[in-house]
Design a protein around this motif. Sequence first.
Motif, short mmCIF file in Angstrom:
data_model
loop_
_atom_site.label_atom_id
_atom_site.label_comp_id
_atom_site.label_asym_id
_atom_site.label_seq_id
_atom_site.Cartn_x
_atom_site.Cartn_y
_atom_site.Cartn_z
N HIS A 51 -29.36 -23.86 47.24
CA HIS A 51 -28.70 -23.08 48.29
C HIS A 51 -28.83 -21.59 48.03
O HIS A 51 -29.00 -21.17 46.88
N THR A 52 -28.76 -20.78 49.07
CA THR A 52 -28.71 -19.32 48.87
C THR A 52 -27.39 -18.78 49.40
O THR A 52 -26.81 -19.32 50.33
N ASP A 53 -26.93 -17.71 48.77
CA ASP A 53 -25.58 -17.19 48.99
C ASP A 53 -25.54 -16.12 50.09
O ASP A 53 -26.53 -15.86 50.76
N HIS A 54 -24.37 -15.48 50.20
CA HIS A 54 -24.10 -14.46 51.23
C HIS A 54 -25.33 -13.70 51.74
O HIS A 54 -26.03 -13.06 50.95
N CYS A 55 -25.53 -13.76 53.05
CA CYS A 55 -26.58 -12.95 53.66
C CYS A 55 -25.96 -12.21 54.83
O CYS A 55 -25.77 -12.76 55.91
N ALA A 56 -25.63 -10.96 54.57
CA ALA A 56 -24.99 -10.12 55.60
C ALA A 56 -26.05 -9.51 56.52
O ALA A 56 -27.25 -9.64 56.26
N LYS A 57 -25.59 -8.83 57.56
CA LYS A 57 -26.47 -8.27 58.59
C LYS A 57 -27.62 -7.43 58.02
O LYS A 57 -28.77 -7.58 58.43
N LEU A 67 -36.66 -18.62 55.11
CA LEU A 67 -36.98 -19.64 56.12
C LEU A 67 -38.49 -19.77 56.33
O LEU A 67 -38.99 -20.87 56.60
N ASP A 68 -39.21 -18.66 56.18
CA ASP A 68 -40.69 -18.73 56.22
C ASP A 68 -41.19 -19.68 55.13
O ASP A 68 -42.04 -20.53 55.36
N ALA A 69 -40.61 -19.50 53.92
CA ALA A 69 -41.00 -20.35 52.78
C ALA A 69 -40.63 -21.80 53.04
O ALA A 69 -41.37 -22.72 52.68
N ASP A 70 -39.47 -22.01 53.67
CA ASP A 70 -39.02 -23.37 54.01
C ASP A 70 -39.99 -24.05 54.97
O ASP A 70 -40.36 -25.21 54.79
N GLU A 71 -40.39 -23.31 56.00
CA GLU A 71 -41.25 -23.89 57.02
C GLU A 71 -42.63 -24.24 56.46
O GLU A 71 -43.23 -25.25 56.80
N LEU A 72 -43.10 -23.37 55.56
CA LEU A 72 -44.38 -23.62 54.89
C LEU A 72 -44.30 -24.90 54.06
O LEU A 72 -45.19 -25.76 54.11
N TYR A 73 -43.21 -25.02 53.32
CA TYR A 73 -43.00 -26.18 52.45
C TYR A 73 -42.82 -27.44 53.30
O TYR A 73 -43.29 -28.53 52.95
N TYR A 74 -42.14 -27.26 54.41
CA TYR A 74 -41.86 -28.39 55.32
C TYR A 74 -43.16 -29.00 55.87
O TYR A 74 -43.30 -30.21 55.96
N LYS A 75 -44.09 -28.12 56.20
CA LYS A 75 -45.39 -28.58 56.75
C LYS A 75 -46.08 -29.53 55.79
O LYS A 75 -46.71 -30.50 56.15
N GLU A 76 -45.97 -29.21 54.51
CA GLU A 76 -46.67 -29.98 53.49
C GLU A 76 -45.88 -31.19 53.00
O GLU A 76 -46.44 -32.24 52.71
N HIS A 77 -44.55 -31.05 52.90
CA HIS A 77 -43.74 -32.08 52.24
C HIS A 77 -42.73 -32.78 53.15
O HIS A 77 -42.04 -33.70 52.71
N GLY A 78 -42.62 -32.31 54.39
CA GLY A 78 -41.68 -32.96 55.30
C GLY A 78 -40.21 -32.66 55.02
O GLY A 78 -39.32 -33.31 55.55
N GLU A 79 -39.97 -31.68 54.16
CA GLU A 79 -38.60 -31.21 53.91
C GLU A 79 -38.66 -29.73 53.57
O GLU A 79 -39.68 -29.24 53.09
N PRO A 80 -37.56 -29.01 53.82
CA PRO A 80 -37.59 -27.57 53.51
C PRO A 80 -37.50 -27.33 52.00
O PRO A 80 -37.04 -28.21 51.26
N LEU A 81 -37.95 -26.15 51.55
CA LEU A 81 -37.89 -25.83 50.12
C LEU A 81 -36.44 -25.78 49.63
O LEU A 81 -36.11 -26.32 48.59
N PHE A 82 -35.58 -25.14 50.40
CA PHE A 82 -34.15 -25.05 50.08
C PHE A 82 -33.40 -26.11 50.88
O PHE A 82 -33.76 -26.43 52.02
N SER A 83 -32.34 -26.65 50.28
CA SER A 83 -31.52 -27.62 51.00
C SER A 83 -30.70 -26.92 52.08
O SER A 83 -30.45 -27.47 53.15
N SER A 84 -30.26 -25.71 51.76
CA SER A 84 -29.38 -25.00 52.69
C SER A 84 -29.37 -23.51 52.40
O SER A 84 -29.79 -23.06 51.33
N HIS A 85 -28.89 -22.78 53.38
CA HIS A 85 -28.74 -21.33 53.24
C HIS A 85 -27.36 -20.94 53.74
O HIS A 85 -26.66 -21.73 54.36
N MET A 86 -27.06 -19.66 53.49
CA MET A 86 -25.82 -19.14 54.05
C MET A 86 -26.12 -17.88 54.84
O MET A 86 -26.91 -17.05 54.42
N VAL A 87 -25.46 -17.77 55.98
CA VAL A 87 -25.53 -16.52 56.73
C VAL A 87 -24.09 -16.01 56.80
O VAL A 87 -23.16 -16.78 57.08
#
Length: 303
Positions: A51-57, A67-87
């Motif tokens: 997971h990643t922590d506080h992400c303010a404006k 999320l770019d890294a997640d989408e790249l990983y998703y294309k190859e592995h069918g799951e995102p690199l990170f399980s979750s994020h925080m906004v």
Amino acid sequence: MILQTTYAGAAFFAGDSIDNTNHQASVIGAVAAAHYIRAVAPAYGIPVVIHTDHCAKDILPWLDGLLDADELYYKEHGEPLFSSHMVDLSEEDVTWNIQITAKYLKRAAAMKQWLEMEIGVTGGMEDTVNHEHVDTSLLYTQSRDIHLIYTNLKQVSPYFSIAASFGNVHGVYKAGYAVLRPHLLRLHQEYVQEKEKTKTCKPVFFVFHGGSGSSAQDYADSIRFGTVKVNLDTDLQWAYLSGVRNYVMGKKDYLATQVGNPEGSDKSNKKYYHPRAWLREAEKSMTARVKDSFRDFNAVNQL
Ligand SMILES: [Zn+2]
């Protein structure tokens, strides 16, 4: 367990001297940590939520990069690199907070990824967030805001959690700074259930920010009222230091010079000052503290 990196923590992991003007060090560090955890966790046999922590404006480009890294990983592995994020747009207007959070949730939802969001003000100070001087009446989120978030985000994805403020503070302060009111979470649950006529009596997934310094009863209550994640940082920082501090103070006669200690002026101290010796002590004292928390959080495997 959940391992999460902050914005500054990610940059530190990559190396604090890397330029972070465009958030690149924080992206690189978090991505490297995620790959590292994925590589090492199986050897421990422990499933880890990354997971990643506080992400303010002002640091939203960090989340975009992750999320770019997640989408790249998703294309190859069918799951995102990170399980979750925080906004964390809790400092912004509520409508804008929900609108932008919904936008990010949409992007995460395509990968069945979790998104944590924050509403209201968590007191104290943590990493890039400082609310030490805020009026303490702002430290309690209203049920109608929780309901508004719930109805808006639910349309996008079921995979979201809300870090509501119920008197919690980041960091550890003297008693009396703010009073923790976990029962407010129960009132929020009842409010949402009543309005939405949900089947479950606990429709909202809550996150407990600023868990350090709280009592076992406060943990038990907030978990009972629908908290699915407790953030514990400050107490672990203290535990990590304690191991090193005790080691250095206890071995000071072996750490003052490279050669020479109470056992003889010709004795080498290498094995005492080797980083693995004292860093391991930090890990041991932090591990003991984590074990205590697993008990507090009712998260110990029943054999
Ligand atoms: Zn927070």
